[in-house]
Design a protein around this motif. Structure first.
Motif, PDB file in Angstrom:
ATOM      1  N   ILE A 380       0.838  -1.211   0.000  1.00  0.00           N
ATOM      2  CA  ILE A 380       0.000   0.000   0.000  1.00  0.00           C
ATOM      3  C   ILE A 380       0.869   1.255   0.000  1.00  0.00           C
ATOM      4  O   ILE A 380       0.655   2.177  -0.788  1.00  0.00           O
ATOM      5  N   PHE A 381       1.865   1.297   0.880  1.00  0.00           N
ATOM      6  CA  PHE A 381       2.734   2.478   0.940  1.00  0.00           C
ATOM      7  C   PHE A 381       3.586   2.611  -0.307  1.00  0.00           C
ATOM      8  O   PHE A 381       3.809   3.722  -0.815  1.00  0.00           O
ATOM      9  N   PHE A 382       4.096   1.487  -0.819  1.00  0.00           N
ATOM     10  CA  PHE A 382       4.891   1.528  -2.044  1.00  0.00           C
ATOM     11  C   PHE A 382       4.067   2.092  -3.189  1.00  0.00           C
ATOM     12  O   PHE A 382       4.537   2.933  -3.958  1.00  0.00           O
ATOM     13  N   ALA A 383       2.833   1.610  -3.314  1.00  0.00           N
ATOM     14  CA  ALA A 383       1.978   2.072  -4.410  1.00  0.00           C
ATOM     15  C   ALA A 383       1.611   3.545  -4.258  1.00  0.00           C
ATOM     16  O   ALA A 383       1.572   4.290  -5.243  1.00  0.00           O
ATOM     17  N   PHE A 384       1.352   3.980  -3.030  1.00  0.00           N
ATOM     18  CA  PHE A 384       0.977   5.384  -2.798  1.00  0.00           C
ATOM     19  C   PHE A 384       2.109   6.328  -3.197  1.00  0.00           C
ATOM     20  O   PHE A 384       1.884   7.339  -3.873  1.00  0.00           O
ATOM     21  N   THR A 385       3.332   6.019  -2.782  1.00  0.00           N
ATOM     22  CA  THR A 385       4.436   6.906  -3.114  1.00  0.00           C
ATOM     23  C   THR A 385       4.745   6.878  -4.610  1.00  0.00           C
ATOM     24  O   THR A 385       5.215   7.881  -5.168  1.00  0.00           O
ATOM     25  N   THR A 386       4.493   5.761  -5.256  1.00  0.00           N
ATOM     26  CA  THR A 386       4.681   5.694  -6.710  1.00  0.00           C
ATOM     27  C   THR A 386       3.733   6.663  -7.408  1.00  0.00           C
ATOM     28  O   THR A 386       4.106   7.331  -8.386  1.00  0.00           O
ATOM     29  N   ILE A 387       2.516   6.758  -6.917  1.00  0.00           N
ATOM     30  CA  ILE A 387       1.543   7.725  -7.462  1.00  0.00           C
ATOM     31  C   ILE A 387       2.096   9.142  -7.358  1.00  0.00           C
ATOM     32  O   ILE A 387       2.044   9.924  -8.317  1.00  0.00           O
ATOM     33  N   LEU A 388       2.652   9.490  -6.208  1.00  0.00           N
ATOM     34  CA  LEU A 388       3.173  10.840  -5.997  1.00  0.00           C
ATOM     35  C   LEU A 388       4.339  11.140  -6.935  1.00  0.00           C
ATOM     36  O   LEU A 388       4.407  12.216  -7.538  1.00  0.00           O
ATOM     37  N   GLY A 389       5.266  10.201  -7.037  1.00  0.00           N
ATOM     38  CA  GLY A 389       6.419  10.418  -7.890  1.00  0.00           C
ATOM     39  C   GLY A 389       6.050  10.597  -9.348  1.00  0.00           C
ATOM     40  O   GLY A 389       6.535  11.516 -10.028  1.00  0.00           O
ATOM     41  N   TRP A 390       5.143   9.745  -9.825  1.00  0.00           N
ATOM     42  CA  TRP A 390       4.764   9.827 -11.237  1.00  0.00           C
ATOM     43  C   TRP A 390       3.871  11.022 -11.531  1.00  0.00           C
ATOM     44  O   TRP A 390       3.836  11.523 -12.649  1.00  0.00           O
ATOM     45  N   ASN A 391       3.149  11.493 -10.536  1.00  0.00           N
ATOM     46  CA  ASN A 391       2.405  12.740 -10.712  1.00  0.00           C
ATOM     47  C   ASN A 391       3.359  13.881 -11.052  1.00  0.00           C
ATOM     48  O   ASN A 391       3.102  14.677 -11.962  1.00  0.00           O
ATOM     49  N   TYR A 392       4.471  13.948 -10.343  1.00  0.00           N
ATOM     50  CA  TYR A 392       5.448  15.012 -10.580  1.00  0.00           C
ATOM     51  C   TYR A 392       6.121  14.857 -11.942  1.00  0.00           C
ATOM     52  O   TYR A 392       6.321  15.844 -12.663  1.00  0.00           O
ATOM     53  N   TYR A 393       6.470  13.622 -12.308  1.00  0.00           N
ATOM     54  CA  TYR A 393       7.099  13.394 -13.610  1.00  0.00           C
ATOM     55  C   TYR A 393       6.194  13.869 -14.742  1.00  0.00           C
ATOM     56  O   TYR A 393       6.632  14.571 -15.663  1.00  0.00           O
ATOM     57  N   GLY A 394       4.933  13.486 -14.678  1.00  0.00           N
ATOM     58  CA  GLY A 394       3.992  13.886 -15.713  1.00  0.00           C
ATOM     59  C   GLY A 394       3.782  15.392 -15.742  1.00  0.00           C
ATOM     60  O   GLY A 394       3.652  15.999 -16.809  1.00  0.00           O
ATOM     61  N   GLU A 395       3.752  16.004 -14.558  1.00  0.00           N
ATOM     62  CA  GLU A 395       3.563  17.457 -14.469  1.00  0.00           C
ATOM     63  C   GLU A 395       4.690  18.208 -15.174  1.00  0.00           C
ATOM     64  O   GLU A 395       4.461  19.156 -15.928  1.00  0.00           O
ATOM     65  N   ARG A 396       5.932  17.775 -14.942  1.00  0.00           N
ATOM     66  CA  ARG A 396       7.074  18.455 -15.574  1.00  0.00           C
ATOM     67  C   ARG A 396       7.069  18.268 -17.091  1.00  0.00           C
ATOM     68  O   ARG A 396       7.456  19.167 -17.840  1.00  0.00           O
ATOM     69  N   CYS A 397       6.627  17.105 -17.534  1.00  0.00           N
ATOM     70  CA  CYS A 397       6.544  16.864 -18.983  1.00  0.00           C
ATOM     71  C   CYS A 397       5.417  17.683 -19.602  1.00  0.00           C
ATOM     72  O   CYS A 397       5.548  18.196 -20.726  1.00  0.00           O
ATOM     73  N   ALA A 398       4.308  17.843 -18.876  1.00  0.00           N
ATOM     74  CA  ALA A 398       3.210  18.666 -19.368  1.00  0.00           C
ATOM     75  C   ALA A 398       3.648  20.127 -19.463  1.00  0.00           C
ATOM     76  O   ALA A 398       3.309  20.834 -20.426  1.00  0.00           O
ATOM     77  N   ALA A 399       4.413  20.583 -18.468  1.00  0.00           N
ATOM     78  CA  ALA A 399       4.916  21.959 -18.495  1.00  0.00           C
ATOM     79  C   ALA A 399       5.870  22.162 -19.662  1.00  0.00           C
ATOM     80  O   ALA A 399       5.888  23.235 -20.283  1.00  0.00           O
ATOM     81  N   TYR A 400       6.651  21.145 -19.985  1.00  0.00           N
ATOM     82  CA  TYR A 400       7.576  21.252 -21.121  1.00  0.00           C
ATOM     83  C   TYR A 400       6.824  21.339 -22.439  1.00  0.00           C
ATOM     84  O   TYR A 400       7.152  22.158 -23.308  1.00  0.00           O
ATOM     85  N   LEU A 401       5.797  20.511 -22.584  1.00  0.00           N
ATOM     86  CA  LEU A 401       5.065  20.463 -23.855  1.00  0.00           C
ATOM     87  C   LEU A 401       4.126  21.651 -24.044  1.00  0.00           C
ATOM     88  O   LEU A 401       4.016  22.201 -25.145  1.00  0.00           O
ATOM     89  N   PHE A 402       3.434  22.050 -22.979  1.00  0.00           N
ATOM     90  CA  PHE A 402       2.346  23.017 -23.124  1.00  0.00           C
ATOM     91  C   PHE A 402       2.512  24.300 -22.308  1.00  0.00           C
ATOM     92  O   PHE A 402       1.648  25.180 -22.364  1.00  0.00           O
ATOM     93  N   GLY A 403       3.589  24.396 -21.537  1.00  0.00           N
ATOM     94  CA  GLY A 403       3.803  25.573 -20.716  1.00  0.00           C
ATOM     95  C   GLY A 403       3.214  25.420 -19.320  1.00  0.00           C
ATOM     96  O   GLY A 403       2.460  24.472 -19.043  1.00  0.00           O
ATOM     97  N   THR A 404       3.528  26.353 -18.445  1.00  0.00           N
ATOM     98  CA  THR A 404       3.087  26.255 -17.051  1.00  0.00           C
ATOM     99  C   THR A 404       1.570  26.328 -16.902  1.00  0.00           C
ATOM    100  O   THR A 404       1.025  25.864 -15.897  1.00  0.00           O
ATOM    101  N   LYS A 405       0.890  26.888 -17.889  1.00  0.00           N
ATOM    102  CA  LYS A 405      -0.576  26.973 -17.819  1.00  0.00           C
ATOM    103  C   LYS A 405      -1.222  25.600 -17.826  1.00  0.00           C
ATOM    104  O   LYS A 405      -2.394  25.443 -17.433  1.00  0.00           O
ATOM    105  N   ALA A 406      -0.480  24.573 -18.253  1.00  0.00           N
ATOM    106  CA  ALA A 406      -1.032  23.221 -18.335  1.00  0.00           C
ATOM    107  C   ALA A 406      -0.917  22.457 -17.019  1.00  0.00           C
ATOM    108  O   ALA A 406      -1.516  21.385 -16.877  1.00  0.00           O
TER     109      ALA A 406
END
Length: 480
Positions: A380-406
């Motif tokens: 449960i804890f392993f899966a929860f922290t994986t969600i947090l880490g990948w949320n950040y990875y996707g966020e930075r990629c979205a900012a790269y592709l579409f700008g901070t407004k995304a």
């Protein structure tokens, strides 16, 4: 005895073989997955690690103690960055230490026999220097976005290496796909909900609501909030899991020497059929071990550099060394503990698979009451922290592709996908996630090889400067 069946069970089994009476879509996706994760990509992943290993004079072996010491030291001259070097490492570990450490190891051994664990070790030892190189480049080529936050990772060093954004955009696109539809959401949600229901008897909807609320609170706070949670939860959960496995091994100490001998010998001879194990040759052990090892520690896939780029440091080499330890901790320590638990208890040759196999091992080694609860809590804890880490990875990629407004719309979509994950059938989605995960690695590895001279030059400069400082210190001591 309680048995856990998670989405990750379905995922790892689907990644290796076509399920009984699969749909046409699943059949096609399994064929694509087999191609993507076939020998060419595995050779490229391991080959890149082998190249940097010898070109950097066995850096991961010579400087591992030094790198581990850096993890607990503050950078004396921190400059640009959002979080501490330790927090950046914990954020990266939050994504890599996950269901793969419990489910991936079990699947590798179920498919390739105990020898698969040996090849996981080999993939990790060479993967350490790959992780070093990609995190070094992430810090060197990072940028500051319109919100004043650090944006770094393969997107930026691919752009620097090629002079255009084509490969960088491909990487960012696939990374968002993994964050939305694979490792970052559905599989982790299902693993948490199933474990909480089957072992702790919590209603699935209630668990989903609580999980969605917690994810929203943490992720809407940005990298500092994610890093703060990761820096607290990751060390505690990793240490707790290792101590639990250590207890199991102590209780079964007499079986440990034979288990190690079995792991090493079957890595080079294969393993005959036994019980529920169908038997496996050397090549199958290698393929299962390398593929699951890379899947667990993500060395070469390009995910960890996104977190590394946020570190407050003025040295790209220093942060590369710190993040290199993540692969060591993830695979050499945690995956080894899981693998030994499976082999010493003998459950690897039974009928169970995936998380069910690991649960069975803990039940056999620690008792049917506490064993399943301990492994389920870890999952449960392993899966929860994986969600947090990948949320950040996707966020930075979205900012790269579409700008901070995304960023804010991205977070809302991510939270919505977390909330809906409990209602989805995941076989097809997990196969698709495996494919996209593998496709992330291709542009990233191209970038590493194109920028190999930068990695080598930065490394040589750092250690030459360190030698000069040490010599100066020794001279001053002598003069005093």
């Amino acid at each position: 005895m309680t048995t856990i069946t998670t989405a990750a069970d379905a995922a790892t089994e689907a990644a290796i073989q076509v399920a009984t009476q699969p749909s046409n879509t699943e059949t096609i996706l399994n064929q694509i997955n087999g191609f993507v994760w076939g020998p060419p990509l595995l050779i490229l992943l391991v080959g890149t690690g082998v190249y940097f290993t010898f070109r950097l004079s066995l850096l991961q072996f010579r400087y591992l103690p030094y790198a581990l010491a850096l993890v607990f030291k503050k950078d004396p001259n921190p400059k640009t960055g959002d979080v501490s070097s330790f927090s950046a490492l914990c954020t990266a570990l939050s994504a890599t230490i996950g269901t793969g450490n419990i489910v991936g190891v079990a699947t590798a051994i179920k498919l390739g026999g105990p020898g698969a664990l040996f090849w996981m070790w080999m993939a990790a030892l060479f993967g350490m220097v790959t992780k070093y190189a990609e995190c070094l480049l992430a810090v060197k080529y990072r940028k500051i976005d319109a919100n004043g936050q650090i944006n770094g990772g393969p997107m930026h060093y691919l752009e620097a290496a090629t002079g255009n954004k084509f490969l960088a955009k491909i990487f960012a696109f696939f990374a968002i796909g993994v964050a939305f539809f694979g490792i970052g959401t559905f599989a982790q949600v299902n693993a948490i909900v199933d474990s909480a229901h089957n072992v702790f008897h919590l209603p699935e909807i209630a668990t989903a609501v609580i999980l969605t609320t917690l994810v929203a609170i943490v992720t809407l706070g940005g990298i500092k909030s994610i890093a703060r949670v990761a820096s607290t939860v990751v060390p505690v959960m990793a240490l707790g899991y290792v101590l639990t496995c250590t207890m199991l091994l102590i209780f079964n100490a007499s079986a440990v020497p034979a288990a190690l001998q079995n792991i090493i010998s079957s890595a080079f001879t294969g393993h005959a059929a036994a019980g529920g194990f169908a038997g496996a040759g050397i090549m199958l052990a290698i393929q299962a071990g390398v593929a699951r090892g890379v899947f667990s520690n993500e060395s070469g896939l390009g995910s960890a550099p996104i977190a590394a780029a946020a570190a407050k440091t003025d040295s790209c080499v220093r942060q590369g060394l710190i993040n290199m330890t993540g692969t060591f901790l993830d695979t050499i320590i945690i995956c080894t503990m899981t693998g030994l638990a499976l082999v010493v208890t003998g459950v690897w040759s039974g009928d169970a698979a995936g998380a069910g196999m690991t649960t069975q091992a803990f039940a056999a080694g620690l008792g049917s009451n506490w064993g399943p609860k301990l492994v389920s809590t870890g999952l449960i804890f392993f899966a929860f922290t994986t969600i947090l880490g990948w949320n950040y990875y996707g966020e930075r990629c979205a900012a790269y592709l579409f700008g901070t407004k995304a960023i804010f719309p991205y977070k809302l979509i991510f939270i919505g996908l977390i909330a809906s994950g409990v209602f989805l059938q995941l076989n097809t989605i997990w196969i698709l996630a495996d494919i996209v995960n593998g496709l992330m690695a291709i542009p990233n590895l191209i970038g590493l090889l194109l920028l190999r001279k930068v990695v080598i030059a930065e490394t040589q400069s750092y250690f030459e400067q360190r030698r000069r400082i040490n010599v100066g210190t020794d001279l001053n001591s002598d003069m005093a």
